[in-house]
Design a protein around this motif. Structure first.
Motif, mmCIF file in Angstrom:
data_model
loop_
_atom_site.group_PDB
_atom_site.id
_atom_site.type_symbol
_atom_site.label_atom_id
_atom_site.label_comp_id
_atom_site.label_asym_id
_atom_site.label_seq_id
_atom_site.Cartn_x
_atom_site.Cartn_y
_atom_site.Cartn_z
ATOM 1 N N GLU A 27 -7.494 9.864 12.377
ATOM 2 C CA GLU A 27 -7.434 9.023 11.049
ATOM 3 C C GLU A 27 -7.050 10.391 10.042
ATOM 4 N N ALA A 84 0.833 1.038 1.743
ATOM 5 C CA ALA A 84 0.677 0.889 2.950
ATOM 6 C C ALA A 84 0.194 2.364 3.659
ATOM 7 N N ARG A 87 -3.372 3.220 4.892
ATOM 8 C CA ARG A 87 -4.196 2.337 5.864
ATOM 9 C C ARG A 87 -4.875 3.252 6.848
ATOM 10 N N PRO A 90 -5.557 2.222 13.173
ATOM 11 C CA PRO A 90 -5.365 0.862 13.673
ATOM 12 C C PRO A 90 -4.391 -0.241 13.274
ATOM 13 N N ILE A 91 -4.392 -0.152 12.113
ATOM 14 C CA ILE A 91 -3.667 -0.923 11.166
ATOM 15 C C ILE A 91 -2.182 -0.534 11.273
ATOM 16 N N HIS A 92 -1.921 0.776 11.328
ATOM 17 C CA HIS A 92 -0.724 1.248 11.307
ATOM 18 C C HIS A 92 -0.027 0.855 12.619
ATOM 19 N N ASP A 94 -0.719 -1.477 14.602
ATOM 20 C CA ASP A 94 -0.486 -2.773 14.865
ATOM 21 C C ASP A 94 0.481 -3.359 14.231
ATOM 22 N N ASP A 95 0.605 -2.730 12.940
ATOM 23 C CA ASP A 95 2.053 -2.883 12.271
ATOM 24 C C ASP A 95 3.324 -2.555 12.791
ATOM 25 N N THR A 98 4.063 -5.156 15.951
ATOM 26 C CA THR A 98 4.386 -6.195 15.776
ATOM 27 C C THR A 98 5.628 -6.387 14.993
#
Length: 238
Positions: A27, A84, A87, A90-92, A94-95, A98
């Motif tokens: 992080e 963004a 963030r 994990p959100i980065h 996943d983004d 996807t």
């Protein structure tokens, strides 16, 4: 020269390497500065995800004929990246994952007979849909370097380096009055490329990766040889 299937496959490989690098961060690392002035690593990651979706818009435009801009506006693009950037990792991840999947699906869905279709990119740049995988490849490879996580210009695949050098010399800098005439020599007796404006060309020599670093604004060209004059400054790619 671009090759749609080859470039689309190269995007998948480059994305896999990017995901491996990002998955090793923590992080704190995400919030640290990238090699791009004013951007953290989080900004770079957010940009990469939104660029994938922006190119999906262009691929959809080419496939359907219905105009679909990359971004709603320049302000909207910048705001999405800024919002963004902070963030959690994990959100980065996943983004990135996807959005890359959506790009791969859209690239696979474009029929061969629609690849010559022209779409409009940012700043009014007109491009054939068949070259969009190469455009994405350049984003992934160069911004992977910009993250400053150990993936350097020397790690870029040789085929991509040659392809991007062709693009920069033949399209981005060719004929520009704000760029001096240049004779670029790759390596020891390697390929010679010409670009820039008119006049007697200035010879610049170096490895392909070193030339790419200078032309793309990633380095100051200190590892290049310019025997006849000081190495000139180049305008930013934008």
């Amino acid at each position: 020269m671009t090759d749609y299937a080859r470039d689309a496959a190269a995007v998948r490989g480059a994305t896999d390497r990017l995901m491996t690098s990002v998955s090793r961060l923590d992080e704190t690392a995400v919030t640290e500065p990238s090699l791009l002035p004013g951007w953290t690593r989080g900004h770079v990651l957010a940009h990469l995800a939104r660029n994938a979706d922006a190119l999906v818009n262009l691929l959809t435009w080419a496939r359907t004929g219905e105009p679909t801009p990359m971004y709603a506006s320049e302000d909207a693009r910048d705001r999405e990246i800024e919002d963004a950037a902070t963030r959690l990792l994990p959100i980065h991840l996943d983004d990135l994952r996807t959005s890359a999947f959506r790009f791969n699906v859209a690239a696979a869905a474009l029929p061969a007979n629609r690849r010559p279709f022209e779409v409009t990119m940012r700043r009014g740049v007109v491009e054939q849909a068949g070259r969009l995988p190469f455009r994405r490849l350049a984003e992934v490879e160069l911004h992977h370097v910009d993250l400053g996580v150990g993936y350097t210009l020397a790690d870029l695949p040789a085929a991509f380096v040659e392809q991007e050098l062709d693009f920069l010399t033949e399209e981005r800098f060719a004929g520009r009055v704000d760029v001096p005439a240049l004779r670029l020599v790759s390596g020891d007796g390697g390929r010679v490329r010409y670009t820039g404006g008119e006049g007697e060309p200035l010879t610049v020599e170096g490895s392909p990766a070193a030339l790419l670093g200078w032309l793309s604004g990633r380095t100051d060209g200190a590892d290049l040889s310019c025997p006849d004059a000081p190495l000139p400054s180049l305008p930013p790619l934008g």
